[in-house]
Design an enzyme around this catalytic site. Sequence first.
Site, mmCIF file in Angstrom:
data_model
loop_
_atom_site.group_PDB
_atom_site.id
_atom_site.type_symbol
_atom_site.label_atom_id
_atom_site.label_comp_id
_atom_site.label_asym_id
_atom_site.label_seq_id
_atom_site.Cartn_x
_atom_site.Cartn_y
_atom_site.Cartn_z
ATOM 1 N N GLU A 163 51.931 36.572 -126.834
ATOM 2 C CA GLU A 163 50.841 35.619 -127.025
ATOM 3 C C GLU A 163 50.910 35.156 -128.478
ATOM 4 O O GLU A 163 50.967 35.993 -129.381
ATOM 5 C CB GLU A 163 49.487 36.287 -126.744
ATOM 6 C CG GLU A 163 48.372 35.266 -126.851
ATOM 7 C CD GLU A 163 46.974 35.838 -126.652
ATOM 8 O OE1 GLU A 163 46.834 37.033 -126.356
ATOM 9 O OE2 GLU A 163 46.026 35.039 -126.803
ATOM 10 N N ARG A 167 54.422 51.946 -124.800
ATOM 11 C CA ARG A 167 54.508 51.157 -126.027
ATOM 12 C C ARG A 167 54.932 52.045 -127.186
ATOM 13 O O ARG A 167 54.790 53.266 -127.144
ATOM 14 C CB ARG A 167 53.185 50.480 -126.321
ATOM 15 C CG ARG A 167 52.031 51.416 -126.607
ATOM 16 C CD ARG A 167 50.799 50.659 -127.091
ATOM 17 N NE ARG A 167 50.569 49.424 -126.369
ATOM 18 C CZ ARG A 167 50.437 48.218 -126.947
ATOM 19 N NH1 ARG A 167 50.490 48.086 -128.253
ATOM 20 N NH2 ARG A 167 50.219 47.153 -126.232
ATOM 21 N N LYS A 176 47.898 43.770 -133.079
ATOM 22 C CA LYS A 176 47.848 42.493 -133.787
ATOM 23 C C LYS A 176 46.463 42.260 -134.394
ATOM 24 O O LYS A 176 46.351 41.682 -135.455
ATOM 25 C CB LYS A 176 48.180 41.357 -132.820
ATOM 26 C CG LYS A 176 49.670 41.054 -132.775
ATOM 27 C CD LYS A 176 49.916 39.775 -132.018
ATOM 28 C CE LYS A 176 50.077 40.059 -130.549
ATOM 29 N NZ LYS A 176 50.438 38.904 -129.742
HETATM 30 P P1 ATP Z 1 48.987 44.125 -129.558
HETATM 31 O O1 ATP Z 1 48.463 45.123 -128.570
HETATM 32 O O2 ATP Z 1 49.745 44.697 -130.692
HETATM 33 O O3 ATP Z 1 47.966 43.152 -130.023
HETATM 34 P P2 ATP Z 1 49.924 42.572 -127.415
HETATM 35 O O4 ATP Z 1 50.409 43.423 -126.323
HETATM 36 O O5 ATP Z 1 48.599 41.966 -127.277
HETATM 37 O O6 ATP Z 1 50.094 43.334 -128.771
HETATM 38 P P3 ATP Z 1 51.632 40.432 -126.763
HETATM 39 O O7 ATP Z 1 51.936 39.224 -127.549
HETATM 40 O O8 ATP Z 1 50.830 40.276 -125.525
HETATM 41 O O9 ATP Z 1 50.935 41.430 -127.739
HETATM 42 O O10 ATP Z 1 52.963 41.246 -126.466
HETATM 43 C C1 ATP Z 1 54.144 40.685 -125.966
HETATM 44 C C2 ATP Z 1 54.951 41.750 -125.305
HETATM 45 O O11 ATP Z 1 55.234 42.808 -126.212
HETATM 46 C C3 ATP Z 1 54.188 42.374 -124.146
HETATM 47 O O12 ATP Z 1 55.055 42.491 -123.056
HETATM 48 C C4 ATP Z 1 53.768 43.710 -124.663
HETATM 49 O O13 ATP Z 1 53.667 44.631 -123.618
HETATM 50 C C5 ATP Z 1 54.872 44.051 -125.655
HETATM 51 N N1 ATP Z 1 54.361 44.949 -126.698
HETATM 52 C C6 ATP Z 1 53.271 44.767 -127.472
HETATM 53 N N2 ATP Z 1 53.070 45.823 -128.285
HETATM 54 C C7 ATP Z 1 54.067 46.703 -128.021
HETATM 55 C C8 ATP Z 1 54.418 48.001 -128.525
HETATM 56 N N3 ATP Z 1 53.698 48.605 -129.476
HETATM 57 N N4 ATP Z 1 55.515 48.600 -128.019
HETATM 58 C C9 ATP Z 1 56.249 47.995 -127.082
HETATM 59 N N5 ATP Z 1 55.979 46.789 -126.561
HETATM 60 C C10 ATP Z 1 54.900 46.142 -127.012
HETATM 61 MG MG MG Z 2 48.658 41.146 -125.005
#
Ligand code: ATP
Ligand code: MG
Length: 567
Positions: free
Chosen positions: A37, A267, A277
């Site tokens: 995102e 994760r 984020k």
């Molecule tokens: P955050 O939880 O840090 O705000 P998010 O999951 O909201 O991150 P996205 O932009 O939706 O951020 O993530 C894009 C992809 O990266 C998704 O498939 C998510 O599952 C993966 N992702 C996010 N954080 C991690 C992590 N700490 N380890 C592995 N994969 C991750």
């Molecule tokens: Mg997300």
Amino acid sequence: MTSNDPSLPTNFIQSIINEDKANNKNEGRVHTRFPPEPNGYLHIGHAKAICLNFGLAAANQGLCNLRFDDTNPSKEDQEYVDSIQNDVKWLGFDWDDRLFYASDYFAQLYEYTLGLIESGAAYVCDLSAQEIREYRGTLTEPGKNSPYRNRSVEENLDLFKRMKAGEYPDGTRVLRAKIDMASPNLNMRDPVLYRILRATHHRTGDQWCIYPMYDYAHPVSDALERITHSICTLEFADHRPLYDWALDKVDYAVDAMGRPQQIEFARLNLTYTVMSKRKLRELVMQGYVNGWDDPRMPTISGLRRRGYTPESIRDFCDRIGVAKRDSMVDIALLEHCIREDLNRNAPRAMAVLRPLRVIIDNFPEGQVEWLEAENNPENPDMGTRLVPFAREIFIEQEDFMENPPKKYFRLSPGVEIRLKSAYIIKCEQVVKDGNGSIVEVHCSYDPESRSGGATSGRKIKGTSHWVAADHSAPAKVRIYEHLFTTENPDGYDGEADYKTQLNPHSEQVLQECRIEPSLAAALPGSRFQFLRQGYFFLDPEESKPGQPVFNRIVSLRDTWAKILKGS
Ligand code: ATP
Ligand code: MG
């Protein structure tokens, strides 16, 4: 193709792929996507997801898309879209012509949704957000049906079209899936599919005032792109039934080639940092760090700015593997990976971070001797360079003590040390100012003590790095420590106030360092081992001609290697 093929990754997702291939599921295709995102910069956790998605595609002769999940315009921005593309490329991955946006599908999704309503699988609900929460029930109690749940298809179609036409204020109505308010899975209790939101979208502008929810847009986007394996993090496991529901109910152009399967993995969590984020954005917006690319940040741009190489980050992602259970990875492993890389690949050089002037009284005044020094003992192909030696040099302040304790093997009155790639010197006299602070140290040198000289074999305990006073250049050096003082700033319940754990000493700036000529001539963006001080990166954004700024990537002390030895 067998599961023991050594060219394939060994993780549980590859095992699923092996099985799918054996069954000719999706006609053997492997097509993944990385779906960020655009509401912030990518962090090292995203690097894990990028390496996994692009890596599995490459290992299986498949494809991986980059897709922006841009369904929430109030938090998203073009700046993030650009930084994410830049980071994925920098990590070494390529989506070719497969760059997509969920917002590309808004019109398509709206059409599908009309069909969904016609089939009776969705309804317009007028409950407020608060009421929806109250009606939802809890983990132990079933929810209650919305009073709007039995609206006719005609009324639902009419209301949904008018939601789209902008007839209702934000938050007054939503479109909900009609599933089961008594489901043990809260995500299946008539989840919201669309909401009214007047916010300018970074791509579609003000064209839409209704936006689909992530859980609804995501499976449909996957299906439209013919994704086979939709890999996401564990917190989405409870959303999988909804993912499958959407694929079942939405009349997307069903393809004989099959439909996507959601697969969850753990994760990445890393010690001494935070990884969401939202929190990283807070650190940036509230000025705790100097931007998303602050060298202390766990963002990809921060790691790049610090001096990490893409190879070291990919190596790290390989080593941590892919699991189904959440865990915490020691940041020492990440540091170990960059040390391994730079130990092989970074030239050595000498820099004195806190200079102490040393005068070698028996060395001729005005004379400069150019001494040959090895560029990398681990890699003889990297050759040698010439380092100037002269009567006045600098050594580290901490390499001299007037009244040393026992077992101090550096310079002190009457004691000898070896200067790296140069001579043995002996401290003869200490000069102090009126306050008793040491101004300079006078030494003698042994002219025969260089490598190949008559006395070069003399046993000397300490070896120091040094630079010639007049033939060195000034530099600024930034030394970094962990951004947080505790291993898990979020607390193990995730509730701790991470900002109270910020490390006040995480950045230390040394203004008066001296560097040898090879460093003064270095190209911005190059990396070095400063002897005895660690690995350093010549910051390409902060450095100016004649005013280099070096970031310390890591010290030389490898705590991970120690952990490995101890275990
Ligand atoms: P955050 O939880 O840090 O705000 P998010 O999951 O909201 O991150 P996205 O932009 O939706 O951020 O993530 C894009 C992809 O990266 C998704 O498939 C998510 O599952 C993966 N992702 C996010 N954080 C991690 C992590 N700490 N380890 C592995 N994969 C991750
Ligand atoms: Mg997300």
